[in-house]
Each structure stands twice: as C-alpha cells, then as structure tokens.
Scaffold this motif. Structure first.
Motif, PDB file in Angstrom:
ATOM      1  N   THR A   1       0.834  -1.203   0.000  1.00  0.00           N
ATOM      2  CA  THR A   1       0.000   0.000   0.000  1.00  0.00           C
ATOM      3  C   THR A   1       0.867   1.250   0.000  1.00  0.00           C
ATOM      4  O   THR A   1       1.986   1.261   0.509  1.00  0.00           O
ATOM      5  N   THR A   2       0.328   2.307  -0.600  1.00  0.00           N
ATOM      6  CA  THR A   2       0.932   3.629  -0.520  1.00  0.00           C
ATOM      7  C   THR A   2      -0.168   4.632  -0.198  1.00  0.00           C
ATOM      8  O   THR A   2      -1.353   4.364  -0.420  1.00  0.00           O
ATOM      9  N   HIS A   3       0.228   5.795   0.320  1.00  0.00           N
ATOM     10  CA  HIS A   3      -0.734   6.816   0.730  1.00  0.00           C
ATOM     11  C   HIS A   3      -0.251   8.178   0.233  1.00  0.00           C
ATOM     12  O   HIS A   3       0.925   8.511   0.366  1.00  0.00           O
ATOM     13  N   GLU A   4      -1.166   8.947  -0.305  1.00  0.00           N
ATOM     14  CA  GLU A   4      -0.825  10.295  -0.763  1.00  0.00           C
ATOM     15  C   GLU A   4      -2.047  11.201  -0.632  1.00  0.00           C
ATOM     16  O   GLU A   4      -3.033  11.041  -1.349  1.00  0.00           O
ATOM     17  N   ARG A   5      -1.996  12.096   0.323  1.00  0.00           N
ATOM     18  CA  ARG A   5      -3.009  13.126   0.497  1.00  0.00           C
ATOM     19  C   ARG A   5      -4.435  12.545   0.479  1.00  0.00           C
ATOM     20  O   ARG A   5      -5.285  12.956  -0.273  1.00  0.00           O
TER      21      ARG A   5
ATOM     22  N   ARG B   1      -9.723   9.148   2.101  1.00  0.00           N
ATOM     23  CA  ARG B   1     -10.905   9.587   1.374  1.00  0.00           C
ATOM     24  C   ARG B   1     -11.340   8.554   0.336  1.00  0.00           C
ATOM     25  O   ARG B   1     -12.529   8.396   0.072  1.00  0.00           O
ATOM     26  N   ALA B   2     -10.375   7.873  -0.283  1.00  0.00           N
ATOM     27  CA  ALA B   2     -10.700   6.907  -1.334  1.00  0.00           C
ATOM     28  C   ALA B   2      -9.577   5.892  -1.448  1.00  0.00           C
ATOM     29  O   ALA B   2      -8.448   6.134  -1.005  1.00  0.00           O
ATOM     30  N   VAL B   3      -9.903   4.760  -2.057  1.00  0.00           N
ATOM     31  CA  VAL B   3      -8.947   3.674  -2.267  1.00  0.00           C
ATOM     32  C   VAL B   3      -8.838   3.403  -3.763  1.00  0.00           C
ATOM     33  O   VAL B   3      -9.853   3.283  -4.449  1.00  0.00           O
ATOM     34  N   VAL B   4      -7.612   3.331  -4.248  1.00  0.00           N
ATOM     35  CA  VAL B   4      -7.353   2.944  -5.636  1.00  0.00           C
ATOM     36  C   VAL B   4      -6.836   1.514  -5.636  1.00  0.00           C
ATOM     37  O   VAL B   4      -5.906   1.183  -4.887  1.00  0.00           O
ATOM     38  N   LEU B   5      -7.420   0.675  -6.448  1.00  0.00           N
ATOM     39  CA  LEU B   5      -7.000  -0.722  -6.583  1.00  0.00           C
ATOM     40  C   LEU B   5      -6.321  -0.889  -7.933  1.00  0.00           C
ATOM     41  O   LEU B   5      -6.951  -0.716  -8.981  1.00  0.00           O
ATOM     42  N   THR B   6      -5.017  -1.207  -7.903  1.00  0.00           N
ATOM     43  CA  THR B   6      -4.269  -1.314  -9.148  1.00  0.00           C
ATOM     44  C   THR B   6      -3.390  -2.566  -9.117  1.00  0.00           C
ATOM     45  O   THR B   6      -3.632  -3.480  -8.328  1.00  0.00           O
TER      46      THR B   6
ATOM     47  N   ILE C   1      -5.488   9.576  -0.338  1.00  0.00           N
ATOM     48  CA  ILE C   1      -5.743   8.476  -1.279  1.00  0.00           C
ATOM     49  C   ILE C   1      -4.821   7.308  -0.943  1.00  0.00           C
ATOM     50  O   ILE C   1      -3.591   7.457  -0.926  1.00  0.00           O
ATOM     51  N   THR C   2      -5.405   6.150  -0.655  1.00  0.00           N
ATOM     52  CA  THR C   2      -4.642   4.935  -0.403  1.00  0.00           C
ATOM     53  C   THR C   2      -4.685   4.059  -1.649  1.00  0.00           C
ATOM     54  O   THR C   2      -5.765   3.800  -2.191  1.00  0.00           O
ATOM     55  N   THR C   3      -3.517   3.631  -2.098  1.00  0.00           N
ATOM     56  CA  THR C   3      -3.432   2.758  -3.263  1.00  0.00           C
ATOM     57  C   THR C   3      -3.050   1.351  -2.822  1.00  0.00           C
ATOM     58  O   THR C   3      -2.027   1.156  -2.145  1.00  0.00           O
ATOM     59  N   LEU C   4      -3.890   0.382  -3.172  1.00  0.00           N
ATOM     60  CA  LEU C   4      -3.620  -1.036  -2.922  1.00  0.00           C
ATOM     61  C   LEU C   4      -3.202  -1.654  -4.248  1.00  0.00           C
ATOM     62  O   LEU C   4      -3.934  -1.567  -5.240  1.00  0.00           O
ATOM     63  N   THR C   5      -2.039  -2.281  -4.262  1.00  0.00           N
ATOM     64  CA  THR C   5      -1.476  -2.806  -5.503  1.00  0.00           C
ATOM     65  C   THR C   5      -1.449  -4.328  -5.468  1.00  0.00           C
ATOM     66  O   THR C   5      -0.787  -4.913  -4.597  1.00  0.00           O
ATOM     67  N   LEU C   6      -2.164  -4.960  -6.378  1.00  0.00           N
ATOM     68  CA  LEU C   6      -2.078  -6.418  -6.508  1.00  0.00           C
ATOM     69  C   LEU C   6      -0.695  -6.750  -7.053  1.00  0.00           C
ATOM     70  O   LEU C   6      -0.350  -6.359  -8.172  1.00  0.00           O
ATOM     71  N   ASP C   7       0.110  -7.445  -6.273  1.00  0.00           N
ATOM     72  CA  ASP C   7       1.511  -7.656  -6.624  1.00  0.00           C
ATOM     73  C   ASP C   7       1.864  -9.135  -6.525  1.00  0.00           C
ATOM     74  O   ASP C   7       2.659  -9.558  -5.692  1.00  0.00           O
ATOM     75  N   SER C   8       1.219  -9.922  -7.387  1.00  0.00           N
ATOM     76  CA  SER C   8       1.512 -11.348  -7.486  1.00  0.00           C
ATOM     77  C   SER C   8       1.699 -11.695  -8.963  1.00  0.00           C
ATOM     78  O   SER C   8       0.914 -12.458  -9.545  1.00  0.00           O
ATOM     79  N   PRO C   9       2.725 -11.120  -9.607  1.00  0.00           N
ATOM     80  CA  PRO C   9       2.866 -11.272 -11.061  1.00  0.00           C
ATOM     81  C   PRO C   9       3.128 -12.700 -11.520  1.00  0.00           C
ATOM     82  O   PRO C   9       2.855 -13.036 -12.670  1.00  0.00           O
TER      83      PRO C   9
ATOM     84  N   ALA D   1      -6.510  -5.487   4.090  1.00  0.00           N
ATOM     85  CA  ALA D   1      -6.156  -4.104   3.769  1.00  0.00           C
ATOM     86  C   ALA D   1      -7.406  -3.236   3.644  1.00  0.00           C
ATOM     87  O   ALA D   1      -7.448  -2.103   4.143  1.00  0.00           O
ATOM     88  N   LEU D   2      -8.433  -3.743   2.993  1.00  0.00           N
ATOM     89  CA  LEU D   2      -9.672  -2.979   2.854  1.00  0.00           C
ATOM     90  C   LEU D   2     -10.315  -2.711   4.207  1.00  0.00           C
ATOM     91  O   LEU D   2     -10.827  -1.615   4.461  1.00  0.00           O
ATOM     92  N   GLU D   3     -10.288  -3.711   5.079  1.00  0.00           N
ATOM     93  CA  GLU D   3     -10.861  -3.515   6.410  1.00  0.00           C
ATOM     94  C   GLU D   3     -10.119  -2.420   7.159  1.00  0.00           C
ATOM     95  O   GLU D   3     -10.730  -1.543   7.796  1.00  0.00           O
ATOM     96  N   ARG D   4      -8.804  -2.433   7.061  1.00  0.00           N
ATOM     97  CA  ARG D   4      -7.993  -1.434   7.777  1.00  0.00           C
ATOM     98  C   ARG D   4      -8.265  -0.029   7.259  1.00  0.00           C
ATOM     99  O   ARG D   4      -8.546   0.884   8.037  1.00  0.00           O
ATOM    100  N   TYR D   5      -8.198   0.150   5.948  1.00  0.00           N
ATOM    101  CA  TYR D   5      -8.295   1.503   5.405  1.00  0.00           C
ATOM    102  C   TYR D   5      -9.740   1.985   5.294  1.00  0.00           C
ATOM    103  O   TYR D   5      -9.987   3.188   5.246  1.00  0.00           O
ATOM    104  N   GLY D   6     -10.677   1.051   5.318  1.00  0.00           N
ATOM    105  CA  GLY D   6     -12.064   1.453   5.389  1.00  0.00           C
ATOM    106  C   GLY D   6     -12.400   2.151   6.691  1.00  0.00           C
ATOM    107  O   GLY D   6     -13.326   2.964   6.746  1.00  0.00           O
ATOM    108  N   LYS D   7     -11.650   1.851   7.744  1.00  0.00           N
ATOM    109  CA  LYS D   7     -11.878   2.447   9.060  1.00  0.00           C
ATOM    110  C   LYS D   7     -11.003   3.670   9.318  1.00  0.00           C
ATOM    111  O   LYS D   7     -11.171   4.345  10.340  1.00  0.00           O
ATOM    112  N   ASP D   8     -10.067   3.947   8.438  1.00  0.00           N
ATOM    113  CA  ASP D   8      -9.099   5.025   8.657  1.00  0.00           C
ATOM    114  C   ASP D   8      -9.721   6.368   8.277  1.00  0.00           C
ATOM    115  O   ASP D   8     -10.031   6.611   7.111  1.00  0.00           O
TER     116      ASP D   8
END
Length: 247
Positions: A9-13, A51-56, A15-23, A40-47
């Motif tokens: 995960t990364t965070h910027e202002r 403001r929003a989550v990006v799934l990439t 926005i939390t980005t969750l990156t699927l990283d199982s290539p 991860a969704l449970e954690r950041y859903g409560k934070d």
C-alpha cells in the motif's frame, strides 16, 4: 524469512493505493491474495484520513481471475466483493493491461474503473466450462444487457473503448493516471460522511442483490467448478491444449 506482501500500500493526500503484486500468477485470486486484500480494505475502510482507495496492479495483468492452482473459495470471493461494495470509501479500479474473469468482478464492484486504451478484457469462464456466476452480482446492474449476453456467452476479448461503451469502465484513456488525477482531486475535497452516504445510495441495489442471490450463486459456482466438464476445461487450460469439446 518474511513473505513479500501481495498487496503493498501507498498513501498520498488522503488516497490509499492497494497494488495487486503477485505477477507470477498474473495477480490471480489465490487464497492468500484474497485474504490480504480483504485485511487491507478492512484497515483503510476504518481510517478517517482515507478519502478513497485505488485498486491497481503490477505487471501486465490487473487480475487473471481465479487462481486455478490455489483458488480462493467462492464464499471468500463473494465476501471480498461485498466488502468493496459496503466499504464507506469510494474504491477506484486502475488497469493498465489485461483483466479476465474474476478480475472483471473486482472492476465491476469498484465505484469507478479506469483503464488505458490498450487494456483488454474477457469473461473467459465459458472457455473452461464454468460461468461468471459470482461476478454477475456487481456486473449485471452495470453492463448493457446485449453486451453482457455477447461477452458472457462467447468469452471474446474486447478493448478498453468497448469496455467503457458497455459500462464496465468509467473511462478508457491514453494515460490512465491523467484520467484519474482530476477525479482523485475532487474526492479529496469531499467530506467523509458525504462520500459514505453517497456510496450507500449508489450501491443499494447491488447490496440487495448480494442479500438475495449470493448464496444461490455460490452454490452454483461451486457445482460448476466440481463438474467433469470444468475439470476438463481447467486441465486443458493448464496444459495449454484445446478442451475435448472444441468443435
């Protein structure tokens, strides 16, 4: 030795980005990936700072669908889809590459989905002897009915522009990050309560469908994957050969 995270995960202002990283398995929906994404969704859903989550994703595939060697169970996958639908934060899918089968279910349950023009998509389930049962919950309300009939039944690959036309994507653009940027800025300006309540309005029908249909679709999906025809389809796929039914 500590196992590498499958969903860094990364965070910027706000926005939390969750990156699927199982290539190695094209970000397929393994037991481990589904569990880690859910945590991860449970954690950041409560934070309250989010403001929003990006799934990439990393690699050339957003998600290849079920991991045919170590698949998450249907109940676990439905629970993940429902978790995204019920998360009190907008979830935005970001694709730069391929998405198949269950990966399209992840996009369908996202509140918005963006992709590059060169990305491509397919409901490939029929090619291995099953059907897009579980992912129909979030997708059928979004998709053009005629397009859903075509692509559910044929498993054809279609491009980003077509995905936008039929309702799978919010936008297909030459540069996905350029397309996302003004949306993320707008979400940063929104209040947490406003976002949560607006999302509740937008997902009411989808959440009702989970209540009404999820159990039946889980049973149907499990029966299909346990069938002789699906065993042949999965084996043929893993062995990179044509299935026995090919005409």
């Amino acid at each position: 030795m500590t196992r590498q995270a499958l969903v860094p995960t990364t965070h910027e202002r706000g926005i939390t980005t969750l990156t699927l990283d199982s290539p190695a398995n094209r970000n397929a929906l393994s037991v481990s990936l589904v569990e880690e994404l859910g945590r991860a969704l449970e954690r950041y859903g409560k934070d309250p700072s989010v403001r929003a989550v990006v799934l990439t994703h990393t690699g050339n595939t957003f998600c290849a669908g079920a991991d045919l060697k170590a698949p998450a169970g249907p109940y676990a996958f439905v629970a993940l889809l429902r978790q995204i639908a019920e998360l009190p934060k907008p979830v935005l899918g970001r694709v730069d590459g391929h998405a198949r089968a269950g990966g399209l279910g992840l996009l369908g349950v996202c509140d918005m989905a963006f992709a590059t023009l060169s990305s491509d998509f397919a409901f490939s389930e029929v090619r291995i002897g099953v059907a897009p049962a579980l992912i129909s919950l979030p997708l059928l309300p979004r998709l053009d009915p005629r397009a859903a009939s075509r692509y559910f039944l044929t498993g054809e690959v279609f491009a980003g522009t077509r995905a936008q036309e039929i309702g799978l994507l919010t936008e297909a653009a030459p540069d996905v990050d350029v397309a996302l940027a003004p949306v993320l800025e707008a979400l940063r300006r929104a209040s947490p309560q406003g976002l949560a309540e607006a999302k509740r309005l937008l997902t009411a029908g989808m959440r009702d469908a989970f209540d009404r249909d999820a159990e039946d679709l889980v049973q149907r999906s499990a029966a299909l994957f346990a069938s002789a025809e699906a065993r042949e389809g999965v084996t043929a796929h893993l062995e990179r050969r044509d299935p026995a039914w090919l005409q």
